[in-house]
Scaffold this motif. Structure first.
Motif, PDB file in Angstrom:
ATOM      1  N   GLY A 147      -9.443  10.937 -14.822  1.00 15.85           N
ATOM      2  CA  GLY A 147      -8.444  10.024 -15.360  1.00 15.85           C
ATOM      3  C   GLY A 147      -7.882  10.507 -16.682  1.00 15.85           C
ATOM      4  N   TYR A 148      -8.748  11.011 -17.548  1.00 12.85           N
ATOM      5  CA  TYR A 148      -8.278  11.511 -18.833  1.00 12.85           C
ATOM      6  C   TYR A 148      -7.392  12.735 -18.649  1.00 12.85           C
ATOM      7  N   THR A 149      -7.797  13.618 -17.740  1.00  9.01           N
ATOM      8  CA  THR A 149      -7.019  14.832 -17.506  1.00  9.01           C
ATOM      9  C   THR A 149      -5.604  14.495 -17.048  1.00  9.01           C
ATOM     10  N   PHE A 150      -5.485  13.555 -16.110  1.00 11.29           N
ATOM     11  CA  PHE A 150      -4.156  13.141 -15.645  1.00 11.29           C
ATOM     12  C   PHE A 150      -3.333  12.567 -16.799  1.00 11.29           C
ATOM     13  N   ARG A 151      -3.955  11.726 -17.612  1.00 11.55           N
ATOM     14  CA  ARG A 151      -3.235  11.139 -18.749  1.00 11.55           C
ATOM     15  C   ARG A 151      -2.779  12.235 -19.705  1.00 11.55           C
ATOM     16  N   ASP A 152      -3.657  13.185 -19.953  1.00 11.45           N
ATOM     17  CA  ASP A 152      -3.356  14.214 -20.944  1.00 11.45           C
ATOM     18  C   ASP A 152      -2.267  15.167 -20.475  1.00 11.45           C
ATOM     19  N   ILE A 153      -2.303  15.598 -19.213  1.00  6.80           N
ATOM     20  CA  ILE A 153      -1.310  16.582 -18.773  1.00  6.80           C
ATOM     21  C   ILE A 153       0.103  16.006 -18.812  1.00  6.80           C
ATOM     22  N   PHE A 154       0.241  14.736 -18.444  1.00  9.02           N
ATOM     23  CA  PHE A 154       1.575  14.137 -18.494  1.00  9.02           C
ATOM     24  C   PHE A 154       2.012  13.891 -19.939  1.00  9.02           C
ATOM     25  N   ARG A 155       1.069  13.610 -20.802  1.00  2.64           N
ATOM     26  CA  ARG A 155       1.387  13.459 -22.226  1.00  2.64           C
ATOM     27  C   ARG A 155       1.840  14.792 -22.820  1.00  2.64           C
TER      28      ARG A 155
END
Length: 215
Positions: free
Chosen positions: A59-67
């Motif tokens: 979940g964090y990885t998905f949030r971070d890549i789009f950020r």
């Protein structure tokens, strides 16, 4: 004097995609050759990696890549299809993988021709940049052409020499680990690894210490 560095990279890595255009820009602005070294994703090398990881990791990885993509102004969307067939809910990797092996072997074939970075740049924009069904039609053909390559030639080589190409890809992973890291994207200059899309400026600083000049 032209400097040379090795770039370890995977088609399934969103951070590899986010970094690639900046690596390309380095080779255009500076007297620098980047040797593209393709590796198979963790999903292939360690199929239980996602199941073993912390529940918050995905979940964090998905949030971070789009950020990061938004911050850098880089188009980004969930790949359709994902180059790795995986049940995201259970994190289980499917046994049948119709995309990643051919993709990576074609990438290695492109690296044999000195065009691996360009091939990675063009194809990753399809996979991660929002192109639906990037594997169909002439999407890949056009990407290869933009990279100065013939997709059918690469595909034929991937089909004819899978074991040889896989041996080169495995050797890339071994060389990456010998340099002191295991993940991608990692740029290695004179044996020093710079892991992640957020270490490009530091790698540039190091190479400038060693005399890297603008073209």
């Amino acid at each position: 004097m032209t400097l040379s560095a090795d770039l370890y990279w995977s088609f399934r890595s969103p951070y590899s995609y986010l970094a690639t255009r900046r690596y390309v820009e380095l080779t255009e602005k500076y007297d620098l050759d980047i040797n593209q070294r393709f590796v198979y994703p963790l999903a292939i090398r360690e199929p239980d990696f996602f199941e073993r990881n912390h529940p918050n990791w995905l979940g964090y990885t998905f949030r971070d890549i789009f950020r990061v993509a938004q911050y850098l102004g880089i188009p980004m969307a969930p790949p359709n299809p994902d180059p790795i067939v995986q049940d995201i809910a259970t994190r289980k990797i499917a046994e049948d993988q119709p995309y990643i092996f051919e993709l990576t072997r074609m990438g290695q074939a492109a690296s044999r021709r000195g065009r691996g970075l360009q091939f990675a740049h063009e194809v990753s924009q399809l996979i991660w940049g929002g192109t639906a069904n990037w594997h169909e039609g002439d999407h890949l053909d056009q990407a290869a052409e933009r990279a100065g390559l013939d997709l059918q030639e690469l595909r034929a080589e991937a089909k004819a020499e899978p074991e040889q190409l896989d041996a080169e890809i495995a050797a890339n992973q071994e060389t990456l680990e010998a340099a002191g890291h295991w993940g991608v994207p990692t740029l290695v200059y004179q044996g020093e690894p710079f892991f992640g899309q957020d270490r490009i400026e530091i790698a540039l600083w190091r190479m400038q210490q060693e005399g890297l000049q603008e073209r």
